[in-house]
Design an enzyme around this catalytic site. Sequence first.
Site, short mmCIF file in Angstrom:
data_model
loop_
_atom_site.label_atom_id
_atom_site.label_comp_id
_atom_site.label_asym_id
_atom_site.label_seq_id
_atom_site.Cartn_x
_atom_site.Cartn_y
_atom_site.Cartn_z
N CYS A 1 4.91 -3.43 -3.36
CA CYS A 1 4.99 -2.42 -4.43
C CYS A 1 4.79 -0.99 -3.94
O CYS A 1 4.60 -0.09 -4.74
CB CYS A 1 3.98 -2.75 -5.53
N ASN B 1 2.01 1.75 1.24
CA ASN B 1 1.54 3.11 1.55
C ASN B 1 0.22 3.07 2.32
O ASN B 1 0.06 3.71 3.35
CB ASN B 1 1.34 3.93 0.26
N ASP B 2 -0.75 2.30 1.78
CA ASP B 2 -2.04 2.24 2.46
C ASP B 2 -1.96 1.36 3.71
O ASP B 2 -2.63 1.64 4.70
CB ASP B 2 -3.12 1.71 1.51
N ARG C 1 -2.83 9.72 4.68
CA ARG C 1 -1.67 10.01 3.83
C ARG C 1 -1.59 11.46 3.43
O ARG C 1 -0.51 11.95 3.10
CB ARG C 1 -1.75 9.14 2.57
N GLU D 1 -3.30 -4.39 1.54
CA GLU D 1 -3.09 -3.03 2.06
C GLU D 1 -4.07 -2.70 3.18
O GLU D 1 -3.94 -1.71 3.86
CB GLU D 1 -3.19 -2.00 0.93
N ARG E 1 -2.90 -3.48 -12.24
CA ARG E 1 -3.91 -3.31 -11.20
C ARG E 1 -5.19 -2.77 -11.82
O ARG E 1 -5.14 -1.83 -12.63
CB ARG E 1 -3.40 -2.34 -10.13
N HIS F 1 4.28 23.25 -0.98
CA HIS F 1 4.67 23.59 -2.35
C HIS F 1 6.18 23.73 -2.50
O HIS F 1 6.76 23.27 -3.48
CB HIS F 1 4.02 24.93 -2.73
#
Lengths: 534, 110
Positions: A495, A447-448, A458, A426, A328, A186
Site C-alpha cells: 500500500c 515508503n517506510d 523520508r 514496513e 489502519r 516549495h
Amino acid sequence: MIETSGERILSGVAASDGLVVGRAVRLASAAELQRTAGSPEEERSVLAGAITRATEQLEALAGAQDETGAEILEFQTALLEDEDLLAPVYAAVEAGQPADLAWIRIIDGEVTEYREGEDDYFKARADDLLDLKERVLAALHGKETAQVKLDGDIIIARDLTPSRFLELDWSLYRGVAICGGSPTSHVAILARARGIPLVVGLEDAPETLVAACPAVLDAESGRLILAPTTETLEEIGRRLRARDADDAAAQSLLGEAAVTAQGERIEILINADDPRVLAEVPVANCDGIGLTRTEFLFSDGALPDEQKQYEVYRDLMTWAAGRPVIIRTLDAGGDKPIPGVTVDDESNPFLGLRGVRLSLLKPEVMKLQLRALARAASLGPLKIMIPMVTVPEEVEAVRALLEAALSELAAQGVAHARPQLGMMVEVPAAALAAERFKVDFFSIGSNDLIQYTTACARDNAAVTGLADAKNPAVLELIRRTVEAAARMGVEVSLCGDMASDPNAIPDLLDCGLRRLSVAPAQVGRVKLAVRRYD
Amino acid sequence: MSELPAETAGPDESADANETVATGEATIQDPTGLHARPAVKLTKLAKTHDATVEIRTGEEGKWVNAKSPNAVMKLKAGSGETLFVRAQGAQADDAVKALVALIERDFDAE
C-alpha cells in the site's frame, strides 16, 4: 546564440512530471550587486522606496492566489513590516554601506539561522527570505518583475523563488528547469499541484543559455535538451504520442478489472487518505480499500470519541458496498506529530515512538478505536491493520485489547463483529521474519520499508536518490514477505507509493504480489501497467 | 529588550506608574507548530497593543519580540510546545489575554 547543430543535454532531477517541446528562455536573477553607495540619506531613501514597492507587489500578487500561495506571500509581506528585521539594514546604510549590500548581508545572515535545526518546515522558511531578498533587490535595481512575456515557453533559471513562480503567467509558459532546488522544495510542490513540468538541480544551464533557443524539457527523466537535433525531436515526438495514448488508455481501463497480458487477475484497491475524496471515485473502479489512514480523525487537537469514529468507518463500509475495507489504527509519530498523543523532543522520531509503539503506551486511545472498528465490522468485511509492528508481542498486545473491546461490546449488547487483524510490514525485522507473526493478513508499507532498508530519512531531500524503491534489498524484502504469506495461507498486499508508480508495477508483480493498493488518481495508469505485464 | 524579571524592575520602569506587567501561557495545537500563518496572526495582534510584548518557548527559552514575525518564526515552536507570553506597558494585561486566547483558539484555524 547557440548553434542549432550543437545539441546539448543537461541532467537534473525530475520534480514534476511532463514532456515539453518548446523554446527555452533565461529568466534573469536580480541578485547581483550593482550599487555604489550614495550618501546615507540617499541609500536610506532608495531602500525604503524599494521595500514599499516590494510590499505593493506582494499584496497585489497575494490577491490572485489560492490558500497555499497566499500564505507564503502573507509571511513575506509581514517580514517587510518587521522593524526588528529592518533596523540592522538601515543601521548598515547609516554606516555608509550601499543599500543592496546591506540588505543582502542581513538577509543572508537570517537565512543561515533558518537553515539550522531539524524541522524541515522551519528550514524551508529560508526560501521565503531568499525570495524576499531577490524581490527587494529587483526593486532596488529598478528591475521590477513585471509581466513581460519572455521570448520562449520553457523557463530556465538559476533558481526560482515561490513568489516568482506564482507571478509567472502559466498560460504563457509550459515548463521550468532550475539549477537549484529539490523535489521537496516549495516550488516543486506548487508545480506538481498545477501540473507544470519541472526539472531541478540542472548544472550550469543559465550560463549555457545565452539567448532563447529550441529545447526539450524532459521532466520524465530529468533532462533539458538544448538545440535538439531532428533525430531527438522525432524520438520525443514518439514519446509525446505514447503519453497521450497512455492517458487515453488508462482512462478507458478505469472501470475494467486489472488483468495481466497472461490473463492473471490483479486486485487493485485504493488508499483512502481522506474519505471525502471517495465521493468522486466510483466504487466499481476498485476491489476495495487497501489502506485507510485514520490520522485525519485525530488532527484537530481533540481525540475523536467512539461515535464520531464509528460514523466515519460506517461511511467507508457503505461506500465499499461489500468489498473489503482495511483500516489502519492510528499511526502517529515520525513525521506525523499529534498533540496529546505523540512524544516531543525525540532526537530521531522515525526511529522512536511511532505507530503501534505509541498506541500501546496509550491503550485507552487504542481500545476506543478498536471498539468503533468492531462496531463498523458488523456492516461488512472490515479488516484492522496495525502499523510499525516490529515483534509478535506487539500484535498480541493489540489482540488482547481487541478481545477486551469485543467483550465489552457483547456485554453492553452493542451490534458488532470480529474484524480480521493484520499488520503492516514496513520494519525490516518484520519483513525478514514474517512467519513469526500470527495475523490474518500483511500489507507492505513500501515508503517506510525503503526508508529503513536504505537508511534514508523520508524528510531529507539530500538522500532522495539513495532511497530507491528498486534497490535489490528492498525488492528482496518484499519477495520474502510475499513468500511467507503464501506459506502461511494469508493475504498480502502493498500500500505504499510504489504501488501507485506505473514504472514499479512490473517489479512488484515479479515479487509475486497480486494485490496492490494505490492512490485513487493512479488507478487507470496502474491498471494499464498491469495489462502490459507479461 | 530588558531581561529583568518583573518584580525587580529597573529604575526606568518603576518610575512610570502606568507600567504594568502581565504574563500568561498556552500550548500550540497545530500539528505543523507555529507556522507562517499563525505567526503572522500573532504578531499582528501583538502590534495592536500599547505594550512591549514578548514570547518564548519553555521556561528557559529566550524572550523575543512578539511584534516581529521574523523573531517569532525563528522560535521554531513545534506542536505541543508551551508558549509563554509577557507584556509590559499600558495595555499589558489586554495584550497577554488576547495572545493567550488566540493560541488557545488554535489561531482560528479553518
